[in-house]
Design a protein around this motif. Structure first.
Motif, PDB file in Angstrom:
ATOM      1  N   ALA A  99       0.833  -1.206   0.000  1.00  0.00           N
ATOM      2  CA  ALA A  99       0.000   0.000   0.000  1.00  0.00           C
ATOM      3  C   ALA A  99       0.866   1.253   0.000  1.00  0.00           C
ATOM      4  N   LEU A 100       1.957   1.218   0.758  1.00  0.00           N
ATOM      5  CA  LEU A 100       2.844   2.379   0.783  1.00  0.00           C
ATOM      6  C   LEU A 100       3.621   2.518  -0.520  1.00  0.00           C
ATOM      7  N   VAL A 101       3.998   1.396  -1.125  1.00  0.00           N
ATOM      8  CA  VAL A 101       4.660   1.452  -2.439  1.00  0.00           C
ATOM      9  C   VAL A 101       3.746   2.144  -3.445  1.00  0.00           C
ATOM     10  N   GLU A 102       2.482   1.741  -3.439  1.00  0.00           N
ATOM     11  CA  GLU A 102       1.521   2.349  -4.365  1.00  0.00           C
ATOM     12  C   GLU A 102       1.367   3.839  -4.086  1.00  0.00           C
ATOM     13  N   TYR A 103       1.325   4.197  -2.808  1.00  0.00           N
ATOM     14  CA  TYR A 103       1.185   5.612  -2.442  1.00  0.00           C
ATOM     15  C   TYR A 103       2.397   6.416  -2.902  1.00  0.00           C
ATOM     16  N   ILE A 104       3.602   5.900  -2.614  1.00  0.00           N
ATOM     17  CA  ILE A 104       4.821   6.635  -2.962  1.00  0.00           C
ATOM     18  C   ILE A 104       4.953   6.786  -4.474  1.00  0.00           C
ATOM     19  N   GLU A 105       4.683   5.725  -5.210  1.00  0.00           N
ATOM     20  CA  GLU A 105       4.762   5.819  -6.677  1.00  0.00           C
ATOM     21  C   GLU A 105       3.750   6.830  -7.212  1.00  0.00           C
ATOM     22  N   GLY A 106       2.553   6.827  -6.630  1.00  0.00           N
ATOM     23  CA  GLY A 106       1.547   7.796  -7.046  1.00  0.00           C
ATOM     24  C   GLY A 106       1.935   9.218  -6.678  1.00  0.00           C
ATOM     25  N   TYR A 107       2.570   9.375  -5.520  1.00  0.00           N
ATOM     26  CA  TYR A 107       3.007  10.697  -5.061  1.00  0.00           C
ATOM     27  C   TYR A 107       3.982  11.309  -6.062  1.00  0.00           C
ATOM     28  N   PHE A 108       4.955  10.515  -6.487  1.00  0.00           N
ATOM     29  CA  PHE A 108       5.942  11.039  -7.433  1.00  0.00           C
ATOM     30  C   PHE A 108       5.357  11.198  -8.827  1.00  0.00           C
ATOM     31  N   ALA A 109       4.501  10.270  -9.216  1.00  0.00           N
ATOM     32  CA  ALA A 109       3.888  10.363 -10.542  1.00  0.00           C
ATOM     33  C   ALA A 109       3.059  11.639 -10.674  1.00  0.00           C
ATOM     34  N   SER A 110       2.388  12.039  -9.609  1.00  0.00           N
ATOM     35  CA  SER A 110       1.566  13.247  -9.654  1.00  0.00           C
ATOM     36  C   SER A 110       2.413  14.495  -9.838  1.00  0.00           C
ATOM     37  N   ILE A 125       8.524  -1.201   6.663  1.00  0.00           N
ATOM     38  CA  ILE A 125       8.008  -0.994   8.010  1.00  0.00           C
ATOM     39  C   ILE A 125       8.311  -2.237   8.848  1.00  0.00           C
ATOM     40  N   PRO A 126       8.709  -2.081  10.119  1.00  0.00           N
ATOM     41  CA  PRO A 126       8.929  -3.258  10.969  1.00  0.00           C
ATOM     42  C   PRO A 126       7.660  -4.111  11.061  1.00  0.00           C
ATOM     43  N   VAL A 127       7.839  -5.398  10.976  1.00  0.00           N
ATOM     44  CA  VAL A 127       6.706  -6.312  11.054  1.00  0.00           C
ATOM     45  C   VAL A 127       5.965  -6.092  12.374  1.00  0.00           C
ATOM     46  N   GLY A 128       4.649  -5.968  12.271  1.00  0.00           N
ATOM     47  CA  GLY A 128       3.821  -5.781  13.452  1.00  0.00           C
ATOM     48  C   GLY A 128       3.587  -4.332  13.823  1.00  0.00           C
ATOM     49  N   ALA A 129       4.332  -3.419  13.203  1.00  0.00           N
ATOM     50  CA  ALA A 129       4.131  -1.997  13.509  1.00  0.00           C
ATOM     51  C   ALA A 129       2.854  -1.501  12.840  1.00  0.00           C
ATOM     52  N   ARG A 130       2.260  -0.492  13.437  1.00  0.00           N
ATOM     53  CA  ARG A 130       1.037   0.110  12.912  1.00  0.00           C
ATOM     54  C   ARG A 130       1.405   1.326  12.080  1.00  0.00           C
ATOM     55  N   VAL A 131       1.008   1.334  10.815  1.00  0.00           N
ATOM     56  CA  VAL A 131       1.364   2.426   9.907  1.00  0.00           C
ATOM     57  C   VAL A 131       0.525   3.665  10.212  1.00  0.00           C
ATOM     58  N   LEU A 132       1.202   4.807  10.235  1.00  0.00           N
ATOM     59  CA  LEU A 132       0.535   6.108  10.319  1.00  0.00           C
ATOM     60  C   LEU A 132       0.639   6.724   8.935  1.00  0.00           C
ATOM     61  N   ASP A 133      -0.478   6.830   8.255  1.00  0.00           N
ATOM     62  CA  ASP A 133      -0.476   7.209   6.844  1.00  0.00           C
ATOM     63  C   ASP A 133       0.279   8.507   6.598  1.00  0.00           C
ATOM     64  N   PRO A 134       1.108   8.535   5.558  1.00  0.00           N
ATOM     65  CA  PRO A 134       1.933   9.718   5.289  1.00  0.00           C
ATOM     66  C   PRO A 134       1.128  10.875   4.723  1.00  0.00           C
ATOM     67  N   VAL A 135       1.690  12.084   4.880  1.00  0.00           N
ATOM     68  CA  VAL A 135       1.166  13.257   4.184  1.00  0.00           C
ATOM     69  C   VAL A 135       2.191  13.764   3.180  1.00  0.00           C
ATOM     70  N   GLY A 136       3.450  13.364   3.346  1.00  0.00           N
ATOM     71  CA  GLY A 136       4.492  13.609   2.357  1.00  0.00           C
ATOM     72  C   GLY A 136       4.894  12.278   1.774  1.00  0.00           C
ATOM     73  N   THR A 137       6.195  11.977   1.801  1.00  0.00           N
ATOM     74  CA  THR A 137       6.627  10.666   1.313  1.00  0.00           C
ATOM     75  C   THR A 137       6.941   9.700   2.454  1.00  0.00           C
ATOM     76  N   ALA A 138       7.110  10.211   3.672  1.00  0.00           N
ATOM     77  CA  ALA A 138       7.517   9.358   4.782  1.00  0.00           C
ATOM     78  C   ALA A 138       6.318   8.966   5.632  1.00  0.00           C
ATOM     79  N   ALA A 139       6.043   7.669   5.677  1.00  0.00           N
ATOM     80  CA  ALA A 139       5.005   7.171   6.575  1.00  0.00           C
ATOM     81  C   ALA A 139       5.552   7.122   7.988  1.00  0.00           C
TER      82      ALA A 139
END
Length: 425
Positions: A99-110, A125-139
């Motif tokens: 999901a983050l790969v798709e987001y990052i690729e879309g971010y740059f494509a835009s 992301i470390p296995v088991g960690a909870r992702v905090l959705d990015p607003v830039g490129t860094a989650a």
């Protein structure tokens, strides 16, 4: 999540912070946000881009506090090591998030660009960690270490603040159940910290006996701020404790009060000029544009600020502002006579109702027998009077003199516009 009493530690990551190449504003922002929700911050730690030291710092913080907030080290380069440190501490691998790969690729494509392999490291992301959705490129992400929740946020301030406010603060507010802490500020100018404290001593003693709200004094760039902090179950209840103290301080400190909360002395000048329907022009020498810079920081300044003339060299005071050469030769470039002509001529040349003139000695050397920190001020008023004043500021280096001089100039203008006086003036 930990059941221990909730306290927090903040860890700022980046060798640039230790080398002095960048200033850590994130830790102060985080502490301010957590104070509002009753979460105590016990430590701020800064650590460089070193995996072992970073892991040691985070492990120690997580052993002491129920929440650890880490900023920085989530970028795309090899020295961005926060995700690696967490994976080592948690004893897990890094896993690439589709999901983050798709987001990052879309971010740059835009933006008409293609994400590189380095950019895609930010999807690990470390296995088991909870992702905090990015607003830039860094989650960001949250992971449990030593029974504490470690929140890892980007180092870019606007990205960090977005995730902090959206994800971290609401969660910690629910966990703490400690109520709300609210602070308000009374801002004074032209008064030293000790003077302000002495004038408020009886009030502070009365509050100390109760313990809530509290009062603290903070001096900065020629101004003294008084912070009033109250704690209660709700924001409204906290404000009900704080507001009467702010009102009492405002009354006690009288003409020394330049504003409250986010409004400083330049905002007071803006209100005065707007109420009178007057415009202002500035001619400044020693401060090199700092006075004008602070004035234009006030929203709506274009309605009352005509502009500023920076005449630093002695001959520029004549060629740019029209100061009489005889004044410069006689009274000298640092004199009330010169500041008066700067004020009057600035108003005339920029077609303003009021003029402010500032000249002085920044140091480190004396000038014309005058010590560093000697500042001459003048205000040309619509009634054709030009009150002047010479102040002796602390000589603690050029930057300090320049900041204090700008504050002194704006406050002198405020006091003359108000046609009033305060202790020491």
């Amino acid at each position: 999540m930990s059941s221990r009493s909730l306290a927090a530690e903040v860890v700022a990551v980046g060798s640039e912070l230790l080398l002095g190449d960048a200033v850590d504003t994130n830790s102060a922002t985080i502490s301010a946000r957590l104070a509002e929700i009753g979460v105590d911050v016990y430590r701020h730690t800064t650590v460089g881009d070193n995996l072992a030291r970073l892991g040691e710092v985070i492990e120690g913080a997580s052993a002491r506090a129920g929440a650890v907030i880490v900023t920085g080290g989530l970028g795309p380069t090899q020295d961005d090591l926060t995700r690696d440190a967490i994976s080592v501490l948690a004893g897990v691998e890094l896993e690439r998030s589709n999901a983050l790969v798709e987001y990052i690729e879309g971010y740059f494509a835009s933006r008409g660009r293609e994400a590189t392999a380095s950019n895609l490291r930010q999807a690990d992301i470390p296995v088991g960690a909870r992702v905090l959705d990015p607003v830039g490129t860094a989650a960001g992400f949250a992971a449990d270490i030593n029974g504490a929740t470690v929140y890892c946020l980007p180092g870019v301030p606007w990205e960090m603040i977005a995730l902090l406010d959206r994800d971290v603060v609401p969660e910690l507010a629910r966990r703490s159940g400690a109520g709300i802490t609210v602070s308000r500020w009374v801002r004074t100018a032209g008064m030293g910290e000790s003077t302000v404290a002495d004038m408020a001593a009886d009030l502070v003693a009365r509050l100390d006996a109760v313990g809530n709200p509290t009062v603290a004094f903070l001096a900065s760039r020629g101004e003294t701020r008084v912070r009033v902090t109250g704690k209660a179950d709700t924001r409204a209840a906290a404000l009900a404790l704080v507001d009467p103290v702010v009102d009492e301080l405002t009354s006690l400190l009288g003409a020394g009060v330049a504003g409250v909360d986010d409004e400083g002395v330049e905002h007071a000048v803006a209100r005065q000029l707007t109420a009178a329907g007057w415009t202002l022009a500035v001619a400044e020498s020693v401060t090199g544009g700092r006075v004008g810079g602070r004035l234009v920081g006030v929203p709506g300044a274009s309605s009352w600020f005509r502009g500023g003339l920076v005449a630093y060299a002695t001959d520029a005071k004549t060629s740019l502002v029209g100061v009489d050469a005889e004044t410069l030769a006689g009274a000298g470039p640092v004199s009330e006579g010169t500041s008066g002509e700067l004020a009057r001529n600035a108003a005339a040349r920029l077609e303003a109702d009021v003029g402010l003139g500032v000249t002085g000695v920044a140091g480190p050397e004396s000038q014309g027998g005058l010590d560093p920190g000697t500042i001459c001020l003048a205000v040309a008023l619509p009634d054709r009077s030009t009150p002047t004043r010479t102040v002796e500021l602390p000589s603690r280096g050029r930057d300090v003199v320049l900041e204090f001089a700008a504050s002194a100039a704006i406050d002198f203008l405020r006091r003359r516009l108000a046609k009033t006086a305060a202790p020491g003036w």
